[in-house]
Design a protein around this motif. Structure first.
Motif, PDB file in Angstrom:
ATOM      1  N   GLY A  34       2.642  18.531  10.083  1.00  0.00           N
ATOM      2  CA  GLY A  34       2.749  17.954  11.423  1.00  0.00           C
ATOM      3  C   GLY A  34       3.190  16.507  11.351  1.00  0.00           C
ATOM      4  N   SER A  35       2.564  15.653  12.183  1.00  0.00           N
ATOM      5  CA  SER A  35       3.069  14.280  12.246  1.00  0.00           C
ATOM      6  C   SER A  35       2.584  13.413  11.078  1.00  0.00           C
ATOM      7  CB  SER A  35       2.714  13.644  13.584  1.00  0.00           C
ATOM      8  OG  SER A  35       1.324  13.723  13.768  1.00  0.00           O
ATOM      9  N   GLN A  36       1.478  13.787  10.429  1.00  0.00           N
ATOM     10  CA  GLN A  36       1.068  13.013   9.231  1.00  0.00           C
ATOM     11  C   GLN A  36       1.729  13.664   8.020  1.00  0.00           C
ATOM     12  OE1 GLN A  36      -0.737  10.752  10.696  1.00  0.00           O
ATOM     13  NE2 GLN A  36      -1.358  12.104  12.330  1.00  0.00           N
ATOM     14  N   ASN A  37       3.055  13.559   7.919  1.00  0.00           N
ATOM     15  CA  ASN A  37       3.717  14.335   6.876  1.00  0.00           C
ATOM     16  C   ASN A  37       4.070  13.533   5.625  1.00  0.00           C
ATOM     17  OD1 ASN A  37       5.762  12.870   7.909  1.00  0.00           O
ATOM     18  ND2 ASN A  37       7.213  14.539   8.113  1.00  0.00           N
ATOM     19  N   ALA A  38       3.641  12.261   5.545  1.00  0.00           N
ATOM     20  CA  ALA A  38       3.890  11.485   4.326  1.00  0.00           C
ATOM     21  C   ALA A  38       2.811  11.806   3.305  1.00  0.00           C
ATOM     22  CB  ALA A  38       3.889   9.997   4.637  1.00  0.00           C
ATOM     23  N   VAL A  39       3.227  12.371   2.165  1.00  0.00           N
ATOM     24  CA  VAL A  39       2.238  12.658   1.116  1.00  0.00           C
ATOM     25  C   VAL A  39       2.179  11.551   0.087  1.00  0.00           C
ATOM     26  CG1 VAL A  39       2.071  15.161   1.196  1.00  0.00           C
ATOM     27  CG2 VAL A  39       3.914  14.111  -0.101  1.00  0.00           C
ATOM     28  N   CYS A  40       3.142  10.631   0.128  1.00  0.00           N
ATOM     29  CA  CYS A  40       3.121   9.573  -0.875  1.00  0.00           C
ATOM     30  C   CYS A  40       3.943   8.380  -0.407  1.00  0.00           C
ATOM     31  CB  CYS A  40       3.707  10.109  -2.178  1.00  0.00           C
ATOM     32  SG  CYS A  40       3.796   8.862  -3.472  1.00  0.00           S
ATOM     33  N   GLY A  41       3.436   7.194  -0.684  1.00  0.00           N
ATOM     34  CA  GLY A  41       4.191   5.979  -0.401  1.00  0.00           C
ATOM     35  C   GLY A  41       4.167   5.098  -1.640  1.00  0.00           C
ATOM     36  N   GLY A  42       5.256   4.344  -1.820  1.00  0.00           N
ATOM     37  CA  GLY A  42       5.254   3.479  -2.995  1.00  0.00           C
ATOM     38  C   GLY A  42       6.268   2.374  -2.873  1.00  0.00           C
ATOM     39  N   GLY A  43       6.192   1.447  -3.811  1.00  0.00           N
ATOM     40  CA  GLY A  43       7.156   0.358  -3.785  1.00  0.00           C
ATOM     41  C   GLY A  43       6.905  -0.665  -4.873  1.00  0.00           C
ATOM     42  N   ARG A  44       7.869  -1.558  -4.976  1.00  0.00           N
ATOM     43  CA  ARG A  44       7.804  -2.633  -5.973  1.00  0.00           C
ATOM     44  C   ARG A  44       7.111  -3.842  -5.374  1.00  0.00           C
ATOM     45  NH1 ARG A  44       9.308  -4.283 -10.547  1.00  0.00           N
ATOM     46  NH2 ARG A  44      10.163  -2.293 -11.233  1.00  0.00           N
ATOM     47  N   TYR A  45       6.283  -4.509  -6.185  1.00  0.00           N
ATOM     48  CA  TYR A  45       5.503  -5.660  -5.681  1.00  0.00           C
ATOM     49  C   TYR A  45       5.392  -6.739  -6.756  1.00  0.00           C
ATOM     50  CZ  TYR A  45       2.008  -2.783  -8.096  1.00  0.00           C
ATOM     51  OH  TYR A  45       1.358  -2.016  -9.024  1.00  0.00           O
ATOM     52  N   ASP A  46       6.531  -7.315  -7.127  1.00  0.00           N
ATOM     53  CA  ASP A  46       6.541  -8.257  -8.247  1.00  0.00           C
ATOM     54  C   ASP A  46       5.648  -9.486  -8.076  1.00  0.00           C
ATOM     55  OD1 ASP A  46       8.261  -6.489  -9.388  1.00  0.00           O
ATOM     56  OD2 ASP A  46       9.995  -7.829  -9.485  1.00  0.00           O
ATOM     57  N   GLY A  47       5.320  -9.871  -6.843  1.00  0.00           N
ATOM     58  CA  GLY A  47       4.532 -11.101  -6.685  1.00  0.00           C
ATOM     59  C   GLY A  47       3.023 -10.901  -6.635  1.00  0.00           C
ATOM     60  N   LEU A  48       2.567  -9.648  -6.661  1.00  0.00           N
ATOM     61  CA  LEU A  48       1.145  -9.417  -6.355  1.00  0.00           C
ATOM     62  C   LEU A  48       0.177  -9.954  -7.412  1.00  0.00           C
ATOM     63  CD1 LEU A  48      -1.051  -8.289  -4.562  1.00  0.00           C
ATOM     64  CD2 LEU A  48      -0.609  -6.016  -5.468  1.00  0.00           C
ATOM     65  N   VAL A  49       0.478  -9.712  -8.686  1.00  0.00           N
ATOM     66  CA  VAL A  49      -0.450 -10.161  -9.737  1.00  0.00           C
ATOM     67  C   VAL A  49      -0.615 -11.681  -9.678  1.00  0.00           C
ATOM     68  CG1 VAL A  49      -0.758 -10.356 -12.245  1.00  0.00           C
ATOM     69  CG2 VAL A  49      -0.095  -8.158 -11.235  1.00  0.00           C
ATOM     70  N   GLU A  50       0.497 -12.369  -9.423  1.00  0.00           N
ATOM     71  CA  GLU A  50       0.442 -13.832  -9.332  1.00  0.00           C
ATOM     72  C   GLU A  50      -0.380 -14.272  -8.116  1.00  0.00           C
ATOM     73  OE1 GLU A  50       4.374 -15.408  -9.606  1.00  0.00           O
ATOM     74  OE2 GLU A  50       3.643 -17.448  -9.989  1.00  0.00           O
ATOM     75  N   LEU A  51      -0.192 -13.549  -7.016  1.00  0.00           N
ATOM     76  CA  LEU A  51      -0.949 -13.853  -5.804  1.00  0.00           C
ATOM     77  C   LEU A  51      -2.457 -13.725  -6.043  1.00  0.00           C
ATOM     78  CD1 LEU A  51      -0.410 -14.266  -2.649  1.00  0.00           C
ATOM     79  CD2 LEU A  51      -0.884 -11.831  -2.466  1.00  0.00           C
ATOM     80  N   LEU A  52      -2.831 -12.879  -7.033  1.00  0.00           N
ATOM     81  CA  LEU A  52      -4.249 -12.674  -7.327  1.00  0.00           C
ATOM     82  C   LEU A  52      -4.703 -13.550  -8.501  1.00  0.00           C
ATOM     83  CD1 LEU A  52      -4.445  -8.793  -6.875  1.00  0.00           C
ATOM     84  CD2 LEU A  52      -5.130 -10.569  -5.254  1.00  0.00           C
ATOM     85  N   GLY A  53      -3.922 -14.575  -8.814  1.00  0.00           N
ATOM     86  CA  GLY A  53      -4.355 -15.545  -9.821  1.00  0.00           C
ATOM     87  C   GLY A  53      -3.908 -15.222 -11.235  1.00  0.00           C
ATOM     88  N   GLY A  54      -3.047 -14.232 -11.404  1.00  0.00           N
ATOM     89  CA  GLY A  54      -2.567 -13.883 -12.743  1.00  0.00           C
ATOM     90  C   GLY A  54      -1.223 -14.512 -13.039  1.00  0.00           C
ATOM     91  N   PRO A  55      -0.668 -14.225 -14.216  1.00  0.00           N
ATOM     92  CA  PRO A  55       0.653 -14.755 -14.563  1.00  0.00           C
ATOM     93  C   PRO A  55       1.739 -14.006 -13.777  1.00  0.00           C
ATOM     94  CG  PRO A  55      -0.127 -13.242 -16.262  1.00  0.00           C
ATOM     95  CD  PRO A  55      -1.234 -13.357 -15.258  1.00  0.00           C
ATOM     96  N   PRO A  56       2.944 -14.588 -13.627  1.00  0.00           N
ATOM     97  CA  PRO A  56       4.029 -13.867 -12.958  1.00  0.00           C
ATOM     98  C   PRO A  56       4.239 -12.520 -13.661  1.00  0.00           C
ATOM     99  CG  PRO A  56       4.698 -16.109 -13.477  1.00  0.00           C
ATOM    100  CD  PRO A  56       3.371 -15.894 -14.133  1.00  0.00           C
ATOM    101  N   THR A  57       4.161 -11.435 -12.910  1.00  0.00           N
ATOM    102  CA  THR A  57       4.178 -10.093 -13.509  1.00  0.00           C
ATOM    103  C   THR A  57       4.909  -9.142 -12.588  1.00  0.00           C
ATOM    104  OG1 THR A  57       1.957 -10.555 -14.391  1.00  0.00           O
ATOM    105  CG2 THR A  57       2.659  -8.256 -14.411  1.00  0.00           C
TER     106      THR A  57
END
Ligand code: ATP
Ligand code: MG
Length: 446
Positions: free
Chosen positions: A300-323
């Motif tokens: 039906g309308s909830q037909n997405a079984v998976c979502g994904g993507g690239r997030y190069d800035g996230l680890v750095e945003l959480l205080g880690g090294p650029p990753t």
């Protein structure tokens, strides 16, 4: 009134699972286990290892990683006060709260930083599975406790092959599960720079402002807060408007354009079939370049079984090294719904052997036979109390057993056991060893 009488009148309260949560029961749980086993098997062949992060973390971790103005953080999180241990760092800070995880990418990145995984050979490939919690309006395919199977690739070079291999793994997994009607959509959302996404967002905002009188309330608000999100509007009357908006593909910088073209080439190299969808976006700054989504049939309308993507800035945003980072999350509940939809009328989980026993000596032999058969991998039902053979055979059929092993005192005395095939009612007499051999051969052949 005596105490006993009072108790009788007060009927004990019957409890029910909380709205938006549910019990997963047999035989459905057998399918869940099979799917999870498939994930373990497939992901390991791509060099992934399993991570099991905790179910709750500091609220701040999710607020920062998922983003303060997302629906998840602004209204869907289950947040509670920590304990009252003055010696514990997280419990003694005033105003600090804990939250049941609404997703797991934040925890995986936190763990990558906490355990210095940047010192391991890069990239680090991790997968997880387990319950997530979001206070959403429950409906088919949408629950407040739901399950995700996800994977993340952290660190390593800037290589489009990484994006493509992750998607290849995902599609291999869905195929092995037997998921029907899958459609993979991909897009590139560039990166947060003036000559790339930021420039595009400015143009988008301008275009949206021109048509603002025709937009709904949510989209109107998003012109300021998050114009990209207008692109995934589901409102009927906004569709024609959205189709005329400027498209991000025409505004990507050279590097992002090259990257996107290479991802598509790498997917083709792997025989992965995709469709481009320029409206597939993520609303957060650290999301960049590749985004993807998989839909399946029967949902039906909830037909997405998976979502994904690239997030190069996230680890750095959480205080880690650029990753560098890329990942996906599969909605396991929806995957299950779709699998069940396409396998309607699947056989219930039966037993291999039902042991019908009568008499004390036969019972001793039956318990030993049950032990040996289970050791050999057969599922065995041994009735805990004596039943007449007729009644026992009735039960055996009800439990969808393949065979009934009939053990009475005669059988035990002659050492010749009776094996009945329930499908056709045929019977044969076999000595213990021969019987085990026979069961092994017929079950190997089916
Ligand atoms: P949707 O647009 O369907 O709400 P989402 O963008 O919130 O999805 P993600 O956060 O990317 O979804 O999560 C990945 C997957 O997890 C979704 O594609 C979906 O299959 C599943 N999922 C998300 N929220 C729920 C929920 N409340 N109940 C069941 N499955 C969910
Ligand atoms: Mg959602």
């Amino acid at each position: 009134m005596s105490e006993g009488a009072a108790k009788k009148e007060e009927k004990p309260r019957k409890f029910q699972a909380i709205r938006g949560t549910r019990d997963l029961l047999p035989p459905e749980t057998a399918l869940w286990n099979r799917v999870e086993q498939t994930a373990h098997e497939v992901f390991v062949t791509f060099g992934f290892g399993e991570i099991r992060p905790p179910i709750f973390e500091l609220t701040e971790l999710f607020a920062r990683a998922v983003g303060g103005d997302t629906d998840i953080v602004s209204k869907e999180m289950y947040t509670f006060a920590p304990g009252y241990d003055p010696n514990s760092e997280e419990e003694s800070v005033p105003g600090r709260t804990l939250t049941l995880r609404p997703e797991a990418t934040a925890s995986v990145c936190r763990a990558y930083i906490e355990h210095n995984m940047q010192q391991l050979p890069q990239p680090v490939k991790l997968y997880y599975m387990g319950p997530m919690f979001r206070r959403e309006r429950p409906q088919k395919g949408r629950y407040r406790q739901f399950y995700q199977i996800g994977a993340e690739i952290l660190g390593g070079p800037d290589a489009p092959a990484i994006d493509a291999e992750l998607i290849e793994m995902l599609m291999t997994f869905f195929e092995r599960c037997g998921l029907q009607g899958t459609e993979l959509s991909i897009n590139s959302i560039g990166h947060a720079a003036d000559n790339c996404r930021r420039g595009y967002v400015a143009k988008l905002r301008e275009a949206l402002t021109k048509v603002k009188d025709h937009l709904g309330r949510d989209s109107l608000r998003r012109i300021e807060t998050n114009p990209l999100r207008v692109l995934d509007s589901k409102l009927e009357h906004e569709q024609a408007i959205v189709e005329k908006l400027p498209r991000i593909a025409d505004h990507l910088c050279e590097d992002c354009k090259t990257h996107y073209a290479a991802v598509k080439r790498e997917l083709e190299l792997r025989g992965v079939i995709y469709r481009e969808n320029w409206r597939l976006v993520r609303g957060l700054d650290y999301y960049m370049r590749t985004t993807f989504e998989i839909t399946a049939q029967g949902l039906g309308s909830q037909n997405a079984v998976c979502g994904g993507g690239r997030y190069d800035g996230l680890v750095e945003l959480l205080g880690g090294p650029p990753t560098k980072g890329i990942g996906f999350a599969i909605g396991e509940d929806r995957l299950m719904l779709s699998l069940q939809e396409s396998a309607k009328g699947a056989a219930p989980q039966g037993r291999d052997v039902y042991i019908a026993w009568m008499g004390e000596r036969a019972y001793a032999t039956a318990t030993r036979a049950a032990k040996d058969l289970r050791k050999a991998g057969f599922s065995v039902e041994l009735p805990p109390t004596e039943l007449k053979f007729g009644k026992a055979l009735e039960r055996a059929s009800k439990l969808a057993s393949r065979f009934a092993l009939i053990l009475g005192d005669n059988e035990v005395a002659d050492g010749q056991w009776t094996l009945k095939t329930l499908a056709d009612g045929s019977q044969q007499k076999l000595a213990e060893q021969a019987l085990l051999e026979y069961l092994r051969t017929v079950s190997a052949g089916s």
